[in-house]
Each structure stands twice: as structure tokens, then as C-alpha cells.
Write an enzyme that holds these catalytic residues in place. Sequence first.
Site, PDB file in Angstrom:
ATOM      1  N   ASP A  90      -3.293   6.611  11.902  1.00  0.00           N
ATOM      2  CA  ASP A  90      -2.497   5.942  10.878  1.00  0.00           C
ATOM      3  C   ASP A  90      -1.164   6.678  10.778  1.00  0.00           C
ATOM      4  O   ASP A  90      -1.080   7.775  10.205  1.00  0.00           O
ATOM      5  CB  ASP A  90      -3.235   5.975   9.541  1.00  0.00           C
ATOM      6  CG  ASP A  90      -2.454   5.299   8.416  1.00  0.00           C
ATOM      7  OD1 ASP A  90      -1.291   4.908   8.637  1.00  0.00           O
ATOM      8  OD2 ASP A  90      -3.012   5.172   7.308  1.00  0.00           O
ATOM      9  N   SER A 110       0.821  -1.220   0.000  1.00  0.00           N
ATOM     10  CA  SER A 110       0.000   0.000   0.000  1.00  0.00           C
ATOM     11  C   SER A 110       0.852   1.266   0.000  1.00  0.00           C
ATOM     12  O   SER A 110       0.402   2.315  -0.468  1.00  0.00           O
ATOM     13  CB  SER A 110      -0.946  -0.003   1.199  1.00  0.00           C
ATOM     14  OG  SER A 110      -0.227  -0.112   2.421  1.00  0.00           O
ATOM     15  N   HIS A 168       1.003   5.236   6.591  1.00  0.00           N
ATOM     16  CA  HIS A 168       0.845   5.769   5.236  1.00  0.00           C
ATOM     17  C   HIS A 168       1.119   7.271   5.233  1.00  0.00           C
ATOM     18  O   HIS A 168       1.402   7.854   6.272  1.00  0.00           O
ATOM     19  CB  HIS A 168      -0.555   5.437   4.714  1.00  0.00           C
ATOM     20  CG  HIS A 168      -0.835   3.969   4.669  1.00  0.00           C
ATOM     21  ND1 HIS A 168      -1.460   3.293   5.706  1.00  0.00           N
ATOM     22  CD2 HIS A 168      -0.542   3.036   3.732  1.00  0.00           C
ATOM     23  CE1 HIS A 168      -1.556   2.009   5.406  1.00  0.00           C
ATOM     24  NE2 HIS A 168      -1.001   1.822   4.217  1.00  0.00           N
TER      25      HIS A 168
END
Length: 454
Positions: free
Chosen positions: A433, A192, A436
Site C-alpha cells: 500500500d 480514506s 495511505h
Amino acid sequence: MQRWNKKKTQFPLLALIFLIFIILSILHNERSILQIQQDDQQQQQQHQQEGHHVRPHQQNYFTFVKPNLLRLPGRPLEVIDRFTKCNSTRENSRRKIELTAVSGQRRRRKSTEEKCDVFSGKWVFDNTSYPLYNESGCPYMSDQLACHRHGRDDLGYQYWRWQPHGCNLKRWNATEMWEKLRGKRLMFVGDSLNRGQWISMVCLLQLVIPADKKSMSPNAPLTIFRAEEYNATIEFLWAPLLVESNSDDPVNHRLDDRIIRPDSVLKHSSQWEHADILIFNTYLWWRQGPVKLLWSAEESGICEELDGLGAMELAMGAWADWVASKVDPLRKRVFFVTMSPTHLWSREWKPGSEGNCYSEKTPIDSEGYWGSGSDLPTMRMVENVLHKLGSKISVINITQLSEYRKDGHPSIYRKFWEPLKPEQLSNPPSYSDCIHWCLPGVPDVWNELFFHFL
């Protein structure tokens, strides 16, 4: 005198018997040695048929496996998917990947050899030249990375420019980049984080393409952005572990066990082998506990278990074997992006604090900073593998420069696919998060580095 003559006649007979005994002993020993050698040769042949090679004098240490074999004699190779299970797990058999020799290679490309180290520098606030695109102006933006759309009002994370010490990065130019890509396939392969870099590249480049001359395929293991007037594509292939695994579904990959085929990239390479420019990454998925190994030679569904670093080294070996044996640097460019760091513990950059990247608004200004999100043993292993590939591979070293950007993660400002619990909502750091990256943001600089070297 008669007695002496009798002894004299007996002595040659005894000597002859003794000589015959010695000869028979030598013949017996030679036959035994020959039998041992024949047994060893038969064992070697059996290993070679299964893609294995035991190094001389190392039989008690490692068995070397030849990776990426199309099929074993008389045994079609089954593809691993999310329904694959291990029938049982046994002790690790101490196998290693045998890398195809790379002969006569020049030094690695200038991305790591040039005089000015563009990976060493500092972040400079620049709200004149950055961001290179607007979040709302990119129709292909991911909800996982669109931080402003999901409530982040402090936009400072978009305005930082990477400034190398003693030189400058080549200035981004979308039209020039498209000319470099004309008639070519650029493919990102990985997890990702690599997908975030791919989305960044699409957002950077789609601005100059008319709406009726560009298209995006539906989300799939291989997703493709097309620009008609350049006859070019920018593609992303979901392969978080590079080798074949039960996590190769881009959506349904949250499973109890992580199972890989450590000696085969063939399922994925059948997709990526026709691309003209490849950008690979892998790291984060190896940091999530032990990995189950299902070797190609295993017919009974029996797995072995190995720690993440050891399993990653096997996978990197199988990938490197493909690069070494299949890539002509004059016809295909291959890049490897180093690990993207995380910022899970604020005490690492602010001693005494308890938190993570949540509410962080500025980069770390301590040059040479390293946190636990960058694993040094993993970096050494990756460097060792890449070094063996010589000029077949170019390295984009994003790790140190990304370490400074504790402010660049989505934190709570992204779409979460599962409903958040009240106790999470009352404690934002608990679901932030910090892995990312927001877009526009840090991955745009990774692509500027790629443009600099392309």
C-alpha cells in the site's frame, strides 16, 4: 408629347408597387427574426427549468448547468446509491457547472498568502519531539494505518518533523486546540486519505480527555468522536467524490461502474452544512478510469461518460457553488486539503530500480521533487476552482511536502481485508500500500498545518 405624358403617369405606379414589395419583404424578415428569437427564448426557458443555461454565442460549445437544485418542477430527485445502474450510455453533452459569483471577496486567507510559505521546507529527523502520540496509546487507531502493530519494526517514519524555510510551524498544543473547538463541530469530508487525517486528529486530541468523557460512534457514513467537557465533536463524513455517487457507502463501494450526479452535493451537504469547521479533500478516486455522469435532469437513467479529470472538474464546480452560495467566512471556516501523492514507481526517485515504496526507510532529499503520483493538470484545475472562492476557502497544501515521504506508507504493514495469494506473499511490492500513510506519521503534520492556520 402625348407618349411622354403616358410614361409619366406609369412611372409613379411602378415606384409604388416596388415600395410596397420592399415593405412586405422587411415585415416578413422581421417576423422570421421574431420567431427565431421566440424559439430561442422557449429553449432557454426549458433549459432554465432543468437547471441549464446556454451562454450567448456559445450554443455550439457548452451548456451551463445550475447545480444543487433541490428538485426539478414536478420531478422529485432520486438519490443515487450502490444499486443505481445506467440504462444506457450516450455521448457527452458538453455541460459545465455554472458557479455562483463570489462578489466583494478579500484575498484568500493567509494559509496561502502569508509572507512565510510554510508549505515550502524540508523534513528534519527529530526523535525528541516526535511522534506526538504513540500508536498503542490511541484506542481509535485504524488497522489500515497501524504499521508498527502489523509488523513494521523500523520506526524512523514516526520521527520526522516538517521544517519550513525561514519560519517555524506553530507548536502543537492539544489543550489549545480543544479551546478553539469548544462548542463546535469539526468535520472532515472526503475519502480514506481524509479519514486518515481525521484519525490522526482524534489520536492527537483524545490524549487529554478522560476516558469517561469521550466516545466514538459506530462506523457509518458519518462517524463522530465526542469530547463532553468541551461540548465538541470531531467528525468524518465519507464522501470520496464530494458529489452524490454510487460509492457513498463507506464499506461496500467497490463497483464495476463509478456513477456520480455531477451537479449535486445536496445529499452530503445536508450532513456537513451544520458543521462549524470543514476540512475537504478529493483526488484519488478520480484517478481510476472513466466516470459515468447521471445528471439531475435525466429521468430515463441514461448516463454520459467522461474522463476522471473532466468529471472531477464538474464535481469541484458543484462543491464550489455550495461554498460560494452558503458559506459566511465569519461564521464557518472551510479548508481544502490538496492531493496526497502516491509512490508507486521507485524508478522516479531511484532511476534504474524496479519497485515502489516497499522497504523505503528515509524521505526523498531532492528539494522540488515531483513524481507521477501528483498530477499537474489536476492541480491546475483545482487551483483555478479554489481561486474563484477567494476568502471563503483556506488551502492546506500538503502535496509537495508529502511527495518527499516515500517512507511513510504502510507498504505491507497493515491489515488487508482480503486473503493474500501465495504469489503476492512471495513478491511484497505487488501488494504494498503506497497510497495511505502510517500513523503516527505524515498526516499528523497535515493537522499541525491546520492548527497553525486555525
